[in-house]
Design an enzyme around this catalytic site. Structure first.
Site, PDB file in Angstrom:
ATOM      1  N   LYS A  75       0.856  -1.184   0.000  1.00 44.50           N
ATOM      2  CA  LYS A  75       0.000   0.000   0.000  1.00 44.50           C
ATOM      3  C   LYS A  75       0.894   1.236   0.000  1.00 44.50           C
ATOM      4  CE  LYS A  75      -1.917   2.666   3.031  1.00 44.50           C
ATOM      5  NZ  LYS A  75      -1.918   3.966   2.294  1.00 44.50           N
TER       6      LYS A  75
ATOM      7  N   GLY B  15       6.340   5.110   8.910  1.00 42.57           N
ATOM      8  CA  GLY B  15       5.403   6.221   9.031  1.00 42.57           C
ATOM      9  C   GLY B  15       5.370   6.737  10.454  1.00 42.57           C
ATOM     10  N   SER B  16       4.245   7.262  10.846  1.00 42.46           N
ATOM     11  CA  SER B  16       4.140   7.920  12.146  1.00 42.46           C
ATOM     12  C   SER B  16       4.051   6.914  13.283  1.00 42.46           C
ATOM     13  CB  SER B  16       2.895   8.822  12.179  1.00 42.46           C
ATOM     14  OG  SER B  16       1.714   8.045  12.242  1.00 42.46           O
ATOM     15  N   THR B  17       4.467   7.349  14.469  1.00 42.93           N
ATOM     16  CA  THR B  17       4.382   6.500  15.656  1.00 42.93           C
ATOM     17  C   THR B  17       2.935   6.170  15.992  1.00 42.93           C
ATOM     18  OG1 THR B  17       6.452   7.405  16.499  1.00 42.93           O
ATOM     19  CG2 THR B  17       4.979   6.385  18.107  1.00 42.93           C
TER      20      THR B  17
ATOM     21  N   GLY C 291       1.874   3.476  13.668  1.00 40.51           N
ATOM     22  CA  GLY C 291       2.597   2.252  14.017  1.00 40.51           C
ATOM     23  C   GLY C 291       1.977   1.532  15.190  1.00 40.51           C
TER      24      GLY C 291
ATOM     25  N   GLU D  22       9.376   1.392  11.338  1.00 39.77           N
ATOM     26  CA  GLU D  22      10.319   2.523  11.328  1.00 39.77           C
ATOM     27  C   GLU D  22       9.466   3.764  11.444  1.00 39.77           C
ATOM     28  OE1 GLU D  22      11.822   5.768  10.102  1.00 39.77           O
ATOM     29  OE2 GLU D  22      12.200   4.788   8.169  1.00 39.77           O
TER      30      GLU D  22
ATOM     31  N   GLU E 174       7.409  15.588  16.433  1.00 45.71           N
ATOM     32  CA  GLU E 174       7.960  15.558  15.081  1.00 45.71           C
ATOM     33  C   GLU E 174       7.135  16.482  14.185  1.00 45.71           C
ATOM     34  OE1 GLU E 174       9.612  12.231  12.017  1.00 45.71           O
ATOM     35  OE2 GLU E 174       7.593  11.898  12.806  1.00 45.71           O
TER      36      GLU E 174
END
Length: 504
Positions: free
Chosen positions: A195, A248-250, A253, A271, A402
């Site tokens: 995706k 991507g973003s925490t 995740g 990551e 971030e």
């Protein structure tokens, strides 16, 4: 004032004839298809805010179809059973086809994500080929071990592909991250459902087309553009997907981990976000430190997980550094990413543009000193001035969250111990930088910062053989290197009794 280069699409045409978008549908089982629902979504050129194309929108039903194709290709197809050397030949052919289409692919990432065309052409697309070739070279070197046992057993291990893999790709490096995930999984013998980010699907679909031409069997590689809440969620929770890799973003995740745990306990590699510090010591060459810190935050318009968004400068050189970094930021050229003189293109999307400006307002309201920038550039496109804040306290939002944009948080430190404490005072641990001529300082600090990669007197120093990933809330698992290959393999041990052997 930041230099501005004309951002119009007409201006771009004087540098490059932008090719038409050829692939906008889902790629499943070797064919481009409309979505089951018939839904589409717009992909927007961040230079002009104009719609580039209508992309078929994958939902759960489409993911189910793609997973079924990948499962059949894994359970019954040739790819996992093919000798590694044969998989390598096809991967090398794919790399060759990519090289033959470098300008068109680079242009797609530019109109889709606002990336510098010159960088995509010279770095990102060639790096994709390098990644493919690296893992093609590893495909026929996958093996287990034979063990010296203490019993009458012949005991050995096999390294087998994990199965069907779900890859969820970020929008900031759509080409490099596509291959950082796809290439080792292919080398391992896995099949997959990919995706791409809804903001930047164009190059992924083009790569699917080239994969077909290269000879990757139908069903092995499937690309399903769509939204995280639907297509991404379907991949993460799918009972027939054996592993998921996400960048991507925490926040996202965390959702993927939960979905994996609540479904079939599939392994997950993440990551995630970063808030990377760079520590500049008194013995540093100030001019070089300025260049490094500025490139570290403005590269790819700050939309980079390892950006040097927290800059800590030792007191002895702080004033000189601050003056010079502000002066240089004001000369930074923002504008059309097809213009070879431009250093910074537009942010990838309107949502990201608004988010960055919101963080800038937070910085001002919390009492940080705005030294330069802080405003949009021009009246068309998602351009933002290079922005530098000083007097940033560790508990401020711009020092902890971030931002993912061209915003530097600048502050000073006294001692090595002070610097280490400041660097580690963050929930993230993806990357960090050290600028010093003193080897003892470099050794001490690099071993003290809790981050996945430390750059000493450099930035963005990646290599395909060097694993990359995070500490703390920057995730776990590694891309690049043989560690990335191994996360798409699983170990099986096999034992056979030995009778009447003269030795064990």
């Amino acid at each position: 004032m930041t230099n501005l280069s004309n951002g119009s699409s007409t201006y771009s045409q004087s540098f490059l004839q932008i090719p038409p978008v050829k692939f906008t549908k889902l790629f499943i089982n070797g064919k481009f298809l409309d979505s089951v629902s018939g839904k589409t979504f717009e992909t927007v050129d961040p230079r002009t805010e104009e719609v580039v194309a209508e992309i078929a929108e994958a939902t759960k039903e489409d993911v189910d179809i793609a997973v079924k194709a990948a499962r059949e290709a894994f359970d019954s197809g040739s790819w996992p059973r093919m000798p590694g050397a044969e998989r390598a030949k096809i991967m090398l052919k794919w790399a060759q086809l990519i090289e033959q289409n470098v300008e068109e692919i680079a242009a797609l990432d530019t109109i889709d994500g606002g990336k510098l065309f010159s960088w995509c052409k010279a770095v990102d697309v060639p790096e994709a080929c390098n990644i493919l070739r690296y893992y093609a070279g590893a495909a026929d070197k996958i093996h287990g071990n034979v063990f010296k046992t203490s019993r009458d057993l012949h005991l050995y291990s096999l390294m087998e592909p994990v199965g069907v893999v779900g890859h969820i790709i970020p929008w900031n490096f759509p080409t490099v991250m596509f291959f950082a995930k796809v290439a080792p999984a292919l080398a391992a013998g896995c099949t997959m459902v990919i995706k791409p980010a809804e903001q930047t699907p164009l190059s992924s679909l083009f790569y699917a087309h080239l994969a077909k031409l290269a000879g990757i069997p139908d069903g092995v590689l499937n690309v399903v553009p769509g939204f995280g809440s639907t297509a991404g969620a379907a991949i993460s929770s799918h009972m027939d997907i054996d592993a998921v890799s996400f960048t991507g973003s925490t926040e996202t995740g965390r959702k993927i981990m939960q979905a994996a745990a609540l479904s079939n306990l599939k392994p997950v590699s993440l990551e995630l976000g970063g808030k990377s510090p760079v520590l500049i010591f008194d013995d540093a060459d100030v001019d070089k430190a300025v260049d490094l810190a500025l490139f570290g935050i403005l590269h790819n318009k700050g939309e980079i997980c390892v950006a040097f968004s927290r800059v800590f400068v030792q007191e002895g050189i702080y004033d000189e550094f601050e003056k010079k970094v502000v002066e240089k930021a004001k000369t930074w050229v923002v504008g059309d990413p097809f213009d070879p003189k431009v250093q910074q293109g537009p942010q990838t999307s309107k949502a990201q543009f608004d988010k960055i400006l919101s963080y800038i307002e937070h910085g001002k309201s919390e009492g940080a000193t705005l030294l330069t920038g802080g405003k949009p550039v021009g009246n068309r496109g998602y351009y933002i001035e290079p922005t530098i804040f000083a007097n940033v306290k560790e508990d401020m939002l711009i020092a902890q969250e971030e931002i993912f944009g061209p915003v530097m948080a600048l502050s000073k430190f006294k001692t090595i111990e002070d610097a280490i404490k400041k660097a580690n005072s963050c929930k993230y641990g993806l990357a960090a930088g050290i600028v010093t001529k003193n080897l003892d300082i470099a050794n001490t600090v690099s071993r003290s910062i809790r981050a996945g990669i430390i750059w000493i007197n450099c930035f963005f120093a990646f290599d395909i053989d060097c694993p990359f990933g995070g500490y703390k809330m920057s995730g776990f698992g590694r891309d690049y290197g043989l560690e990335a290959l191994h996360k798409y393999l699983q170990v099986k041990s096999v034992a056979t009794p030995i009778y009447n052997s003269p030795w064990l």
